[in-house]
Design a protein around this motif. Structure first.
Motif, PDB file in Angstrom:
ATOM      1  N   ASP A 170       1.061   9.077 -13.425  1.00  0.00           N
ATOM      2  CA  ASP A 170       2.357   8.430 -13.642  1.00  0.00           C
ATOM      3  C   ASP A 170       2.473   7.065 -12.972  1.00  0.00           C
ATOM      4  OD1 ASP A 170       3.187  10.571 -15.239  1.00  0.00           O
ATOM      5  OD2 ASP A 170       3.952  11.671 -13.509  1.00  0.00           O
ATOM      6  N   TYR A 171       1.328   6.378 -12.854  1.00  0.00           N
ATOM      7  CA  TYR A 171       1.286   4.998 -12.380  1.00  0.00           C
ATOM      8  C   TYR A 171       0.346   4.218 -13.279  1.00  0.00           C
ATOM      9  CZ  TYR A 171       3.933   5.847  -8.163  1.00  0.00           C
ATOM     10  OH  TYR A 171       4.948   6.145  -7.291  1.00  0.00           O
ATOM     11  N   VAL A 172       0.584   2.920 -13.383  1.00  0.00           N
ATOM     12  CA  VAL A 172      -0.231   2.026 -14.196  1.00  0.00           C
ATOM     13  C   VAL A 172      -0.755   0.921 -13.291  1.00  0.00           C
ATOM     14  CG1 VAL A 172      -0.209   0.470 -16.180  1.00  0.00           C
ATOM     15  CG2 VAL A 172       1.195   2.525 -16.211  1.00  0.00           C
ATOM     16  N   LEU A 173      -1.999   0.510 -13.511  1.00  0.00           N
ATOM     17  CA  LEU A 173      -2.646  -0.503 -12.691  1.00  0.00           C
ATOM     18  C   LEU A 173      -2.716  -1.833 -13.428  1.00  0.00           C
ATOM     19  CD1 LEU A 173      -4.064  -0.564  -9.901  1.00  0.00           C
ATOM     20  CD2 LEU A 173      -6.222  -0.303 -11.125  1.00  0.00           C
ATOM     21  N   PRO A 180      -5.217  -5.716  -7.218  1.00  0.00           N
ATOM     22  CA  PRO A 180      -4.348  -5.090  -8.214  1.00  0.00           C
ATOM     23  C   PRO A 180      -2.971  -4.731  -7.673  1.00  0.00           C
ATOM     24  CG  PRO A 180      -5.686  -3.410  -7.232  1.00  0.00           C
ATOM     25  CD  PRO A 180      -6.048  -4.714  -6.548  1.00  0.00           C
ATOM     26  N   GLY A 181      -2.122  -4.327  -8.591  1.00  0.00           N
ATOM     27  CA  GLY A 181      -0.825  -3.767  -8.257  1.00  0.00           C
ATOM     28  C   GLY A 181      -0.584  -2.546  -9.128  1.00  0.00           C
ATOM     29  N   ALA A 182      -0.077  -1.487  -8.533  1.00  0.00           N
ATOM     30  CA  ALA A 182       0.250  -0.267  -9.269  1.00  0.00           C
ATOM     31  C   ALA A 182       1.755  -0.132  -9.357  1.00  0.00           C
ATOM     32  CB  ALA A 182      -0.352   0.951  -8.578  1.00  0.00           C
ATOM     33  N   VAL A 183       2.228   0.247 -10.540  1.00  0.00           N
ATOM     34  CA  VAL A 183       3.663   0.448 -10.760  1.00  0.00           C
ATOM     35  C   VAL A 183       3.857   1.789 -11.476  1.00  0.00           C
ATOM     36  CG1 VAL A 183       4.164  -2.029 -10.881  1.00  0.00           C
ATOM     37  CG2 VAL A 183       3.652  -0.771 -12.982  1.00  0.00           C
ATOM     38  N   PRO A 184       5.025   2.401 -11.329  1.00  0.00           N
ATOM     39  CA  PRO A 184       5.288   3.639 -12.055  1.00  0.00           C
ATOM     40  C   PRO A 184       5.187   3.415 -13.563  1.00  0.00           C
ATOM     41  CG  PRO A 184       6.931   3.308 -10.348  1.00  0.00           C
ATOM     42  CD  PRO A 184       6.135   2.033 -10.446  1.00  0.00           C
ATOM     43  N   GLY A 185       4.611   4.379 -14.270  1.00  0.00           N
ATOM     44  CA  GLY A 185       4.473   4.273 -15.714  1.00  0.00           C
ATOM     45  C   GLY A 185       3.543   5.344 -16.250  1.00  0.00           C
ATOM     46  N   GLY A 226       0.330   6.510 -17.154  1.00  0.00           N
ATOM     47  CA  GLY A 226      -1.066   6.230 -16.892  1.00  0.00           C
ATOM     48  C   GLY A 226      -1.498   6.892 -15.609  1.00  0.00           C
ATOM     49  N   ASN A 227      -2.612   6.419 -15.058  1.00  0.00           N
ATOM     50  CA  ASN A 227      -3.073   6.930 -13.777  1.00  0.00           C
ATOM     51  C   ASN A 227      -3.811   5.833 -13.037  1.00  0.00           C
ATOM     52  OD1 ASN A 227      -6.133   7.225 -14.085  1.00  0.00           O
ATOM     53  ND2 ASN A 227      -5.391   8.312 -15.892  1.00  0.00           N
ATOM     54  N   VAL A 228      -3.856   5.983 -11.729  1.00  0.00           N
ATOM     55  CA  VAL A 228      -4.530   5.023 -10.861  1.00  0.00           C
ATOM     56  C   VAL A 228      -5.554   5.779 -10.029  1.00  0.00           C
ATOM     57  CG1 VAL A 228      -4.230   3.405  -8.952  1.00  0.00           C
ATOM     58  CG2 VAL A 228      -2.544   3.478 -10.793  1.00  0.00           C
ATOM     59  N   GLN A 229      -6.787   5.282 -10.037  1.00  0.00           N
ATOM     60  CA  GLN A 229      -7.862   5.911  -9.283  1.00  0.00           C
ATOM     61  C   GLN A 229      -8.081   5.181  -7.968  1.00  0.00           C
ATOM     62  OE1 GLN A 229     -11.390   6.389 -11.710  1.00  0.00           O
ATOM     63  NE2 GLN A 229     -10.123   6.562 -13.550  1.00  0.00           N
ATOM     64  N   GLY A 230      -8.355   5.957  -6.931  1.00  0.00           N
ATOM     65  CA  GLY A 230      -8.580   5.346  -5.625  1.00  0.00           C
ATOM     66  C   GLY A 230      -9.143   6.317  -4.622  1.00  0.00           C
ATOM     67  N   GLU A 231      -8.917   6.008  -3.355  1.00  0.00           N
ATOM     68  CA  GLU A 231      -9.473   6.761  -2.241  1.00  0.00           C
ATOM     69  C   GLU A 231      -8.375   7.082  -1.237  1.00  0.00           C
ATOM     70  OE1 GLU A 231     -13.514   4.039  -2.611  1.00  0.00           O
ATOM     71  OE2 GLU A 231     -12.224   3.821  -0.853  1.00  0.00           O
ATOM     72  N   VAL A 232      -8.519   8.220  -0.582  1.00  0.00           N
ATOM     73  CA  VAL A 232      -7.567   8.632   0.454  1.00  0.00           C
ATOM     74  C   VAL A 232      -8.272   8.572   1.806  1.00  0.00           C
ATOM     75  CG1 VAL A 232      -6.050  10.473   1.282  1.00  0.00           C
ATOM     76  CG2 VAL A 232      -6.355  10.123  -1.183  1.00  0.00           C
ATOM     77  N   TYR A 233      -7.565   8.017   2.783  1.00  0.00           N
ATOM     78  CA  TYR A 233      -8.083   7.889   4.147  1.00  0.00           C
ATOM     79  C   TYR A 233      -7.078   8.448   5.140  1.00  0.00           C
ATOM     80  CZ  TYR A 233     -11.478   4.470   2.418  1.00  0.00           C
ATOM     81  OH  TYR A 233     -12.495   3.853   1.751  1.00  0.00           O
ATOM     82  N   ARG A 234      -7.582   8.911   6.271  1.00  0.00           N
ATOM     83  CA  ARG A 234      -6.739   9.235   7.420  1.00  0.00           C
ATOM     84  C   ARG A 234      -6.723   7.989   8.299  1.00  0.00           C
ATOM     85  NH1 ARG A 234      -5.411  13.985   8.722  1.00  0.00           N
ATOM     86  NH2 ARG A 234      -7.296  14.966   7.894  1.00  0.00           N
ATOM     87  N   ILE A 235      -5.542   7.533   8.649  1.00  0.00           N
ATOM     88  CA  ILE A 235      -5.411   6.322   9.458  1.00  0.00           C
ATOM     89  C   ILE A 235      -4.472   6.581  10.631  1.00  0.00           C
ATOM     90  CG2 ILE A 235      -5.891   4.740   7.547  1.00  0.00           C
ATOM     91  CD1 ILE A 235      -2.859   4.242   7.364  1.00  0.00           C
ATOM     92  N   ASP A 236      -4.531   5.691  11.618  1.00  0.00           N
ATOM     93  CA  ASP A 236      -3.619   5.788  12.756  1.00  0.00           C
ATOM     94  C   ASP A 236      -2.454   4.815  12.563  1.00  0.00           C
ATOM     95  OD1 ASP A 236      -4.645   3.248  13.382  1.00  0.00           O
ATOM     96  OD2 ASP A 236      -5.949   4.019  14.962  1.00  0.00           O
ATOM     97  N   ALA A 237      -1.475   4.901  13.444  1.00  0.00           N
ATOM     98  CA  ALA A 237      -0.264   4.078  13.332  1.00  0.00           C
ATOM     99  C   ALA A 237      -0.582   2.587  13.417  1.00  0.00           C
ATOM    100  CB  ALA A 237       0.744   4.472  14.411  1.00  0.00           C
ATOM    101  N   SER A 238      -1.567   2.221  14.212  1.00  0.00           N
ATOM    102  CA  SER A 238      -1.949   0.817  14.357  1.00  0.00           C
ATOM    103  C   SER A 238      -2.488   0.255  13.042  1.00  0.00           C
ATOM    104  CB  SER A 238      -2.994   0.690  15.468  1.00  0.00           C
ATOM    105  OG  SER A 238      -3.488  -0.617  15.546  1.00  0.00           O
ATOM    106  N   GLY A 250      -7.304   2.555 -15.126  1.00  0.00           N
ATOM    107  CA  GLY A 250      -6.692   2.887 -13.846  1.00  0.00           C
ATOM    108  C   GLY A 250      -7.616   2.703 -12.662  1.00  0.00           C
ATOM    109  N   ASN A 251      -8.791   2.138 -12.912  1.00  0.00           N
ATOM    110  CA  ASN A 251      -9.790   1.965 -11.863  1.00  0.00           C
ATOM    111  C   ASN A 251     -10.036   0.482 -11.621  1.00  0.00           C
ATOM    112  OD1 ASN A 251     -12.018   1.979 -10.181  1.00  0.00           O
ATOM    113  ND2 ASN A 251     -13.085   3.589 -11.304  1.00  0.00           N
TER     114      ASN A 251
END
Length: 114
Positions: free
Chosen positions: A32-35, A42-47, A49-61, A106-107
């Motif tokens: 439900d996002y378009v790239l 890039p920029g992703a907006v609701p729409g 489609g789909n957007v492909q990417g990566e998930v990371y664990r990050i800290d507050a900094s 979406g990639n």
């Protein structure tokens, strides 16, 4: 906390150095996002489609640094999404996309095909 990145922050992309202290968790496709291509990133907006990417664990900094990079000037807004790795932040593009090139796959790695 976690973050979903879909463009220049991904591995081996122009801004991946911002993710040096992040822990890579895996790939994710956000529905439900378009790239769109903004040129060098890039920029992703609701729409529809789909957007492909990566998930990371990050800290507050790291999140604060990414906020300074991405939300400056109101270009993006951080939004919470659900992934297979739990909830994660995603930067959603806030400006009009009518004249931009849509990346149908979406990639962001496919950007040169459009």
């Amino acid at each position: 906390m976690r973050i979903f990145v879909y463009g220049s922050l991904r591995r081996k992309q122009g801004n991946s150095h911002w993710m040096t202290n992040a822990q890579w968790l895996g790939y994710h496709t956000q529905v439900d996002y378009v790239l769109y291509s903004l040129g060098h990133y890039p920029g992703a907006v609701p729409g529809e489609g789909n957007v492909q990417g990566e998930v990371y664990r990050i800290d507050a900094s790291t999140l604060a640094e990414l906020d300074a990079l991405r939300t400056k000037g109101g270009e993006y807004k951080r939004q919470l999404i659900q992934t297979d790795y739990g909830s994660a932040w995603m930067y959603v593009y806030q400006r009009p996309v009518e004249k931009l090139t849509r990346i149908d796959s979406g990639n962001w790695l496919d950007k040169d095909r459009y």
